[in-house]
Motif scaffolding. Structure first.
Motif, PDB file in Angstrom:
ATOM      1  N   LEU A 143     -11.609  -2.318  13.188  1.00 12.85           N
ATOM      2  CA  LEU A 143     -12.742  -2.586  12.296  1.00 12.85           C
ATOM      3  C   LEU A 143     -13.660  -3.585  12.987  1.00 12.85           C
ATOM      4  CD1 LEU A 143     -14.196  -2.355   9.561  1.00 12.85           C
ATOM      5  CD2 LEU A 143     -12.682  -4.163   8.704  1.00 12.85           C
ATOM      6  N   ILE A 144     -14.915  -3.205  13.182  1.00 11.69           N
ATOM      7  CA  ILE A 144     -15.916  -4.064  13.811  1.00 11.69           C
ATOM      8  C   ILE A 144     -17.054  -4.242  12.820  1.00 11.69           C
ATOM      9  CG2 ILE A 144     -17.467  -4.368  15.773  1.00 11.69           C
ATOM     10  CD1 ILE A 144     -15.670  -2.550  17.391  1.00 11.69           C
ATOM     11  N   ALA A 145     -17.335  -5.489  12.457  1.00  9.05           N
ATOM     12  CA  ALA A 145     -18.306  -5.774  11.401  1.00  9.05           C
ATOM     13  C   ALA A 145     -19.443  -6.623  11.941  1.00  9.05           C
ATOM     14  CB  ALA A 145     -17.620  -6.485  10.236  1.00  9.05           C
ATOM     15  N   PRO A 168      -0.604  13.493  21.452  1.00 12.74           N
ATOM     16  CA  PRO A 168      -1.429  12.283  21.494  1.00 12.74           C
ATOM     17  C   PRO A 168      -2.218  12.111  20.204  1.00 12.74           C
ATOM     18  CG  PRO A 168      -2.401  13.997  22.855  1.00 12.74           C
ATOM     19  CD  PRO A 168      -1.048  14.495  22.434  1.00 12.74           C
ATOM     20  N   GLN A 169      -2.379  10.861  19.812  1.00  9.26           N
ATOM     21  CA  GLN A 169      -3.112  10.525  18.606  1.00  9.26           C
ATOM     22  C   GLN A 169      -4.450   9.914  18.994  1.00  9.26           C
ATOM     23  OE1 GLN A 169      -1.815  11.091  15.496  1.00  9.26           O
ATOM     24  NE2 GLN A 169      -0.051  12.049  16.476  1.00  9.26           N
ATOM     25  N   ARG A 170      -5.431  10.116  18.170  1.00 12.51           N
ATOM     26  CA  ARG A 170      -6.764   9.588  18.451  1.00 12.51           C
ATOM     27  C   ARG A 170      -6.970   8.281  17.691  1.00 12.51           C
ATOM     28  NH1 ARG A 170     -11.132  11.714  20.601  1.00 12.51           N
ATOM     29  NH2 ARG A 170     -10.294  13.822  20.493  1.00 12.51           N
ATOM     30  N   ALA A 171      -7.464   7.293  18.387  1.00  8.23           N
ATOM     31  CA  ALA A 171      -7.715   5.995  17.772  1.00  8.23           C
ATOM     32  C   ALA A 171      -8.954   6.051  16.893  1.00  8.23           C
ATOM     33  CB  ALA A 171      -7.880   4.930  18.851  1.00  8.23           C
ATOM     34  N   ARG A 172      -8.935   5.248  15.847  1.00  5.59           N
ATOM     35  CA  ARG A 172     -10.054   5.181  14.914  1.00  5.59           C
ATOM     36  C   ARG A 172     -10.787   3.863  15.061  1.00  5.59           C
ATOM     37  NH1 ARG A 172      -7.512   7.015   9.074  1.00  5.59           N
ATOM     38  NH2 ARG A 172      -6.890   9.130   9.622  1.00  5.59           N
ATOM     39  N   CYS A 173     -12.049   3.901  14.746  1.00  3.94           N
ATOM     40  CA  CYS A 173     -12.856   2.687  14.718  1.00  3.94           C
ATOM     41  C   CYS A 173     -13.884   2.822  13.602  1.00  3.94           C
ATOM     42  CB  CYS A 173     -13.553   2.465  16.059  1.00  3.94           C
ATOM     43  SG  CYS A 173     -14.680   1.036  16.068  1.00  3.94           S
ATOM     44  N   THR A 174     -13.951   1.809  12.742  1.00  2.53           N
ATOM     45  CA  THR A 174     -14.955   1.755  11.687  1.00  2.53           C
ATOM     46  C   THR A 174     -15.914   0.612  11.985  1.00  2.53           C
ATOM     47  OG1 THR A 174     -13.428   2.617  10.013  1.00  2.53           O
ATOM     48  CG2 THR A 174     -15.356   1.419   9.222  1.00  2.53           C
ATOM     49  N   VAL A 175     -17.191   0.931  12.015  1.00  2.00           N
ATOM     50  CA  VAL A 175     -18.229  -0.082  12.234  1.00  2.00           C
ATOM     51  C   VAL A 175     -18.880  -0.379  10.886  1.00  2.00           C
ATOM     52  CG1 VAL A 175     -20.383  -0.636  13.410  1.00  2.00           C
ATOM     53  CG2 VAL A 175     -18.619   0.681  14.602  1.00  2.00           C
TER      54      VAL A 175
END
Length: 453
Positions: free
Chosen positions: A355-357, A247-254
């Motif tokens: 990506l959440i901005a 399993p791969q882990r999801a990324r999130c950049t704020v």
């Protein structure tokens, strides 16, 4: 957190001058009356009046000398509950004083230094402490503004039984109260680019971290026997399994836009404070959902101690990771930058997943930079705060709508962003659901990701 504040009180000065400076209004009045009575007794030749004058003059001097030479061995400690508190919430400060000498103390007045934004300085009167005894008191602090605020040092005010003299002795240590942004719970909606895949069994999302890992490895207890690679097992003489099912882990950049020119107004209800609170809520929410989360600002900086992939969520360390990011957001301030190019450079290393901005006012150049950022992510969500919509006129009526803001919003949507306009005082949870509806509508119509209204 039990901290600092433990130690002996330090004297504020030395010598007779310090003792005389501690005379109260009553003590100075006694001294002046004694001197005046002595002068009158000398002029009038009254010996009885002279004795009264000497008593009035010597008594405050004697109290000051005795009080100055008093050596109380007192230790103090301070405990914050909690040491990290959201803006607008209260924290309680517990103080404990211990008499570590073999002699009892007299009356003690205790004062703790606190910044004015936390409230008035707390003062307590402690009665006589027996040898080896202790006293505990507490007070509350509250701030609507983020930041790190020093508490202390503690001050002890010693006084004589007649109230003629007071001396202040201070401790040398202090603690720090961290006021973090408000965190709002968010609904568990499914945003574009956030799905987590499991090799060939599920479709991989662009938000997944890392490349396909097809290198075989040795068999480990608990591995599925269907993943055994029999040809390599025969070659190496031991069980080998395929790793592409890992399993791969999801990324999130704020991304938090901190440019000073992008926001107007100040105070706890300003647009910038809403953006900081929104970023904090998003970071906590994504950590709870198991994402590897990264915090990025327009200056291209991130949280100290953050790995290249960000902080991993759904782990034992996720609470510590959230604390580090909250500490960073507690002191974040406006930057002097004029653009988002440094943030774009920080995203060039590879796919950044979701990506959440949180953005302030944008010009056409910055909207173009954001359009390029969209290509570096599996999904992109933007919350756009317009200064004109947040700054009210003197009559309390919101300012007129900004046509440029609408154009920037449209540019972001055409570039593939799920872009949401943030009105004054908006609820982030409602905007979170609105973004999900916008994404669903865009997917149904086949328009670019984030299109539609």
């Amino acid at each position: 957190m039990t901290a600092g504040g433990t130690g002996h009180a330090e004297e504020s000065g030395g010598g007779l001058r310090t003792a005389l400076a501690g005379l109260t209004t009553r003590g100075r009045s006694f001294l002046a009356a004694g001197v005046a009575a002595g002068v009158c007794a000398y002029v009038l030749g009254q010996s009885d009046l002279l004795r009264v004058g000497l008593l009035l003059a010597v008594l405050p001097l004697l109290c000051a000398t005795v009080l100055y030479r008093t050596r109380y061995r007192v230790t103090g400690s301070r405990r914050l509950s909690p040491a990290r508190v959201p803006a607008g919430s209260e924290a309680r400060v517990h103080l404990r004083m211990d008499n570590v000498s073999r002699l009892p103390t007299g009356l003690l007045m205790l004062q703790d230094r606190v910044p004015y934004v936390l409230g008035p300085r707390p003062r307590f009167v402690l009665d006589r402490m027996e040898a080896g005894g202790h006293r505990e008191v507490s007070y509350r602090v509250r701030s609507d503004l983020r930041g790190r605020y020093p508490l202390g040092p503690l001050q002890l005010r010693l006084t004589d039984p007649f109230g003629l003299c007071e001396l202040t002795r201070s401790f040398s240590t202090y603690d720090t109260l961290t006021v973090i942004p408000r965190v709002e719970p968010l609904p568990p909606v499914r945003l574009s680019g956030e799905a987590k895949g499991y090799g060939d069994g599920r479709q991989r999302s662009l938000a997944l971290a890392g490349e396909d890992d097809v290198i075989p490895r040795g068999y480990r207890h608990g591995d599925d026997l269907r993943r055994v690679h029999w040809r390599l097992t025969a070659r190496y003489g031991e069980l080998m399994v395929r790793r592409e099912e890992q399993p791969q882990r999801a990324r999130c950049t704020v991304l938090l836009d901190t440019r000073g020119i992008a926001y107007a107004g100040a105070g706890p209800d300003a647009a910038f404070e809403w953006a900081v609170s929104g970023a904090a809520s998003t970071l906590v929410h994504m950590l709870e959902r198991g994402f590897s989360v990264r915090l990025l600002t327009d200056t291209g900086t991130s949280v100290p101690g953050e790995s290249a992939d960000g902080f991993a969520g759904a782990t034992q360390e996720s609470a510590d990771a959230a604390g580090l990011m909250m500490d960073t957001l507690a002191v974040v301030d406006h930057s002097d930058g004029a653009g988002l190019s440094r943030a774009y450079d920080a995203l060039r290393g590879g796919s950044e997943g979701l990506l959440i901005a949180f953005l302030g006012d944008l010009d056409e150049e910055q909207a173009t930079v954001l359009a390029r950022m969209r290509r570096r992510s599996g999904g992109a969500l933007a919350f756009l705060l317009e200064s004109d919509a947040w700054v009210r006129q003197p009559s309390g009526v919101p300012g007129p709508p900004d046509g440029n803001g609408e154009r920037r919003l449209r540019m972001l949507r055409e570039a593939g962003w799920t872009a949401v306009k943030v009105p004054r005082g908006a609820d982030l949870a409602d905007l979170w659901r609105q973004a999900d509806r916008q994404r669903t509508s865009a997917a149904a119509t086949g328009s670019p990701m984030g299109g539609g209204s």
